[in-house]
Motif scaffolding. Sequence first.
Motif, PDB file in Angstrom:
ATOM      1  N   PHE A 222       0.826  -1.207   0.000  1.00  0.00           N
ATOM      2  CA  PHE A 222       0.000   0.000   0.000  1.00  0.00           C
ATOM      3  C   PHE A 222       0.862   1.260   0.000  1.00  0.00           C
ATOM      4  CE2 PHE A 222      -2.573  -3.246   2.167  1.00  0.00           C
ATOM      5  CZ  PHE A 222      -3.738  -3.187   1.427  1.00  0.00           C
ATOM      6  N   THR A 223       0.356   2.290  -0.655  1.00  0.00           N
ATOM      7  CA  THR A 223       0.958   3.612  -0.585  1.00  0.00           C
ATOM      8  C   THR A 223      -0.141   4.626  -0.293  1.00  0.00           C
ATOM      9  OG1 THR A 223       2.675   3.033  -2.198  1.00  0.00           O
ATOM     10  CG2 THR A 223       2.308   5.372  -1.779  1.00  0.00           C
ATOM     11  N   LEU A 224      -0.051   5.258   0.856  1.00  0.00           N
ATOM     12  CA  LEU A 224      -0.996   6.315   1.212  1.00  0.00           C
ATOM     13  C   LEU A 224      -0.558   7.588   0.497  1.00  0.00           C
ATOM     14  CD1 LEU A 224      -3.403   7.184   2.997  1.00  0.00           C
ATOM     15  CD2 LEU A 224      -1.757   7.665   4.809  1.00  0.00           C
ATOM     16  N   VAL A 225      -1.392   8.068  -0.432  1.00  0.00           N
ATOM     17  CA  VAL A 225      -0.979   9.158  -1.307  1.00  0.00           C
ATOM     18  C   VAL A 225      -1.627  10.495  -0.972  1.00  0.00           C
ATOM     19  CG1 VAL A 225      -0.422   7.619  -3.218  1.00  0.00           C
ATOM     20  CG2 VAL A 225      -2.739   8.540  -3.036  1.00  0.00           C
ATOM     21  N   GLN A 226      -2.745  10.475  -0.227  1.00  0.00           N
ATOM     22  CA  GLN A 226      -3.462  11.721   0.044  1.00  0.00           C
ATOM     23  C   GLN A 226      -4.330  11.543   1.274  1.00  0.00           C
ATOM     24  OE1 GLN A 226      -5.821  12.974  -3.307  1.00  0.00           O
ATOM     25  NE2 GLN A 226      -6.748  14.702  -2.231  1.00  0.00           N
ATOM     26  N   VAL A 227      -4.420  12.578   2.100  1.00  0.00           N
ATOM     27  CA  VAL A 227      -5.292  12.571   3.272  1.00  0.00           C
ATOM     28  C   VAL A 227      -6.118  13.846   3.272  1.00  0.00           C
ATOM     29  CG1 VAL A 227      -5.418  12.530   5.789  1.00  0.00           C
ATOM     30  CG2 VAL A 227      -3.666  11.178   4.622  1.00  0.00           C
TER      31      VAL A 227
END
Length: 308
Positions: A222-227
Amino acid sequence: MFLRREVPPLFPPDAKLSNSKLRRLIVAGCVSVDGRPCARPAFVLRAGSRVTADIDEEKLFYEKDPGDLDFVLEEKDVLFEDDCIIVVNKPAFLPSEETIVEGRASMHRAVIDYLWKKNPSLRNPPYVGIMHRLDRETSGALLFTKTRQVNKAVHDIFEGRQVRKVYRAVASCSDGGRLKGRSLPYSFSVDNYIGRVSPKSQACRMGPLSPEKGGLHARTDFTLVQVDGDTCYLDCQLATGRTHQIRVHLSLSGFPIVGDTIYGGKQGFAANGGRIMLHARLLEFPHPLTGNLISCEAPLPPLFGLTV
């Protein structure tokens, strides 16, 4: 009468197994008599006949969803096409393939209709081979073959894990503390064994399950790209392809997918029909004949964040 008597005892007492469902089972070609498929519900059995039924419980107990999409494939929905394969952008609320529910729309049927319209001189429907599937509510890149001659090569490409599959998920940030001090993009992996943990007569639910009990190895990167507040956007790359793998792994990680109430997600966005917010954004693989790298990217639907 024979199936009415013999099949229901195979399932829990609360399973709703109507005559119409048994008829669908027969018409779909799932029942054989003495080794030959029998598609006639009124077929008269002879004494000593051997009857077998290949039963897919999820399809058997499924009822047509009035929310199914009435979809017509157009050229703008085709991500790649040549003489032997076609990759399309499947919308949400459309099954990947036909079910035993007569007349139900599917992406497979839409591809057949599209290719037939392109070549109306054909007497019979064009061949379209199913190589992999997306869940009904999952949108994005889906590959079909146009000739049987490449089926084995495409199958081997998938089995050999030569296909790069990247999904975009919209999830809840239930573990805010985990994100504090983290710079984006933030990467992590889940590597475990999962399997079906729900009874066969109920909706499929997967979860952690030891290999001894039938669990299969599953890994997702997984890559968290935006919050954005309590909503986060992740790219999910499959190293294995187990049922509900991304949904299970994100739930276990504290990031349940929006709309995925089976795995702890909050109610979906009304603007997107309350769907499970999962989209197959990238499908990359070597061409089955030339070996050239084919990269197909399905544009992000609304509310799926920024392209990163």
